[in-house]
Each structure stands twice: as C-alpha cells, then as structure tokens.
Enzyme design. Structure first.
Site, mmCIF file in Angstrom:
data_model
loop_
_atom_site.group_PDB
_atom_site.id
_atom_site.type_symbol
_atom_site.label_atom_id
_atom_site.label_comp_id
_atom_site.label_asym_id
_atom_site.label_seq_id
_atom_site.Cartn_x
_atom_site.Cartn_y
_atom_site.Cartn_z
ATOM 1 N N ASP A 80 0.870 -1.176 0.000
ATOM 2 C CA ASP A 80 0.000 0.000 0.000
ATOM 3 C C ASP A 80 0.906 1.224 0.000
ATOM 4 O OD1 ASP A 80 -1.909 1.969 0.416
ATOM 5 O OD2 ASP A 80 -2.917 0.921 2.058
ATOM 6 N N ASP A 91 -3.233 7.366 -3.545
ATOM 7 C CA ASP A 91 -3.163 6.272 -2.573
ATOM 8 C C ASP A 91 -3.581 5.008 -3.328
ATOM 9 O OD1 ASP A 91 -3.318 4.636 -0.359
ATOM 10 O OD2 ASP A 91 -4.846 5.806 0.687
ATOM 11 N N HIS A 153 -11.734 6.373 1.670
ATOM 12 C CA HIS A 153 -11.753 7.698 2.301
ATOM 13 C C HIS A 153 -11.580 8.808 1.286
ATOM 14 C CE1 HIS A 153 -7.290 7.421 1.918
ATOM 15 N NE2 HIS A 153 -7.535 6.131 2.083
ATOM 16 N N HIS A 161 -6.842 11.190 5.208
ATOM 17 C CA HIS A 161 -8.190 10.730 5.542
ATOM 18 C C HIS A 161 -9.020 11.958 5.906
ATOM 19 C CE1 HIS A 161 -7.531 6.234 5.921
ATOM 20 N NE2 HIS A 161 -6.361 6.723 5.586
ATOM 21 N N GLU A 185 -10.890 1.160 -1.158
ATOM 22 C CA GLU A 185 -9.961 0.077 -0.820
ATOM 23 C C GLU A 185 -10.634 -1.128 -0.178
ATOM 24 O OE1 GLU A 185 -6.921 1.198 2.063
ATOM 25 O OE2 GLU A 185 -7.864 3.114 2.373
ATOM 26 N N GLU A 277 -6.589 -1.211 -4.040
ATOM 27 C CA GLU A 277 -6.960 0.194 -3.839
ATOM 28 C C GLU A 277 -6.559 1.060 -5.031
ATOM 29 O OE1 GLU A 277 -4.968 2.109 -0.536
ATOM 30 O OE2 GLU A 277 -6.440 3.718 -0.448
#
Ligand SMILES: [Co+2]
Length: 290
Positions: A80, A91, A153, A161, A185, A277
C-alpha cells in the site's frame, strides 16, 4: 484542488506500483523493499504520502519496517503506497501471493474484482453505501468476507483521511460522493471480517504542534512540521535523519501529546487478508488516477 498535481501524483503511483511488482519477491527483506519503493517515488518527482505499508497475511494494514527490521517478504503481502506532489495525493494498493497458494490467489482476486466493480458503479453523487454494497456483494460471491471496520476515504491537500468514508459494506448511510478525490480500498478475508489494534506500528501523524521541553523532541518536531506537515511518517525515516536518538525524541513527543501513534491493524493469526486500492477523481466524470 489542483488537477494537474493530482494527476501527476497518480501517474507516479502507477509507475511505482509496476516497479514494486518487480522487486517484491519471497525472502527479500521488507526493509529493502520499502526503501526502494520510497526512493522510486522521489526519483519520479513525488514524495511518499505515508510510509509504504508492507503487511503480511493476517496484518491488514500499518506494517512498515522499522529501521532494524529483519522481516522477509512472504505469504499474502499487501503493498500500500502513497504519493504526494505538493500535498496533492494518490493512494493505491495491491496484493501478491508469495507462497503459491490457491486460497491467497482467490482472496487477491476477490478484492481486485470488488475494486473493479466499485469503479464501474462510481458516479458523481452516488451514495457511499452503494459502493460498499457492490464491494460486499462481490467479495461474498467469492465466499469471503469484506473487512468491515476498514474503509475507503476522501482525500484533501495534505489530508490523507478527510471527510467522507467509503465503507466496504452497505452501512445504510446515504452520504453522496460530491466532487473530490477519493480512495476506494476493499479488503477481503477468510476470517471474521473485523480487524483490531495490534502492536505499535512506528507510523505517526502530527496532531498538535505545541511546544515540547526536550531538545531532541523539539528538533524532531520542527523537522516533522517542515517535512511531513499533516501526513503520516515513520520512526525509520527519522532514524535516517537523526540517528537512533530520534526514537527518544518521538517518545517525548508522544508523551507530550504532539503525535498519534498508529497501531498495526490485524486479524487473528492464521487468517489471511487481501487488499486492492485506487484513487479516483470525482468530477462530472470519473478519472482513476492510479
Ligand atoms: Co487508503
């Protein structure tokens, strides 16, 4: 919102992800993998938006190798990674099976498919729980469970976030996804579908920049404010900058209430968790940035 920088961060993340696939192999030290991934982000003109997470098997998230780590890559590993360009974020995550396990491969397929189906459903103003419903149904159709207490998020400048969360199940909350930047995700597991707080991760975030008495604490704090602002960072990065006395500084800052120290997020041992994700820019149309 700076679309150009958001797309640049996404493009870097995409390239680093392809690079990561070539270096994550069984028995390679996680420390080596993490350093190479983070160096590649910088080489391509970005900065890590958070320490790369290399979480194995029943650890869902928040494992980043500490400076003295000896853990080697194995099992079902989640990579990640985050990139920022002047605070504009990307992300993204994927999973790999390093033990040639049919079950790992099925779990990886389940979260990947859930992300793809979520992507197909995504449109401006869709309610967040509808995305959660698609994720849940896809993972359950693979006979696994979504991890229900982890979620996607919204992201804002220097805020990983922010605002809206996107659940991995239908939580009946009909929050519309307005224009903005979002990470989706899905996590799939053969366990209970609920993670709990594990050991301290060595990943921190600045919560209060108030003054601290200890000189090393102050030195570390000034560096954190300057270098990471409100994005997560880790003890490994600070040991690289200040040597191991940084660990003492971090302890002072934690005790003084300057930092939040994230725990690892784990299921019970023996259970496996996969993750996929992407980052999505929601405007009148949707752009997958990673
Ligand atoms: Co994320």
């Amino acid at each position: 919102m700076n679309k150009e920088k958001i797309l640049k961060a996404g493009e870097i993340a995409k390239q680093v992800k392809e690079y990561a696939r070539t270096i994550v192999k069984k028995d390679v030290p996680l420390l080596e993998i993490a350093e190479k991934i983070e160096e590649k982000i910088i080489e391509l003109g970005g900065k890590p938006a958070f320490p790369v997470n290399l979480s194995i098997d029943n650890i869902a998230a928040h494992y980043t190798p500490p400076h003295h780590d000896e853990t080697k890559a194995s099992g079902l590993i989640k990579i990640d990674l985050g990139v920022h360009v002047n605070g504009y974020l990307a992300d993204t995550a994927f999973s790999m099976d390093l033990e040639n396990s049919a079950q790992n491969k099925k779990l990886i397929e389940a979260s990947k498919q859930a992300l793809e189906n979520a992507e197909k459903t995504l449109k401006t103003n869709i309610s967040a729980n509808k995305i959660g419903k698609v994720i849940q149904e896809t993972i359950e159709a693979h006979n696994f469970s979504p991890v229900i207490n982890l979620s996607g998020h919204e992201m804002k400048k220097y805020e990983l976030h922010a605002g809206i969360t996107i659940p991995n199940v239908d939580d009946n909350r009909e929050t519309p996804l307005e224009k903005g930047l979002y990470a989706i995700e899905p996590f799939a597991t053969n366990g209970s579908g609920r993670v709990h707080d594990g050991k301290p991760s060595g990943i921190y975030i600045l919560t209060n920049p108030k003054n601290v008495r200890s000189p090393i604490g102050r030195e570390v704090l000034v560096f954190i404010i300057e270098e990471y602002k409100t994005l997560p960072f880790c003890s490994r990065w600070l040991v690289k900058k200040f040597g191991t006395k940084a660990l003492f500084g971090l302890k002072q800052l934690e005790d003084n209430g300057n930092l939040h120290h994230f725990p690892q997020l784990t299921e019970t041992s023996g259970v496996k968790i996969s993750q996929a994700e992407h980052t999505f820019l929601v405007e009148d149309k949707i752009t997958t940035t990673t």
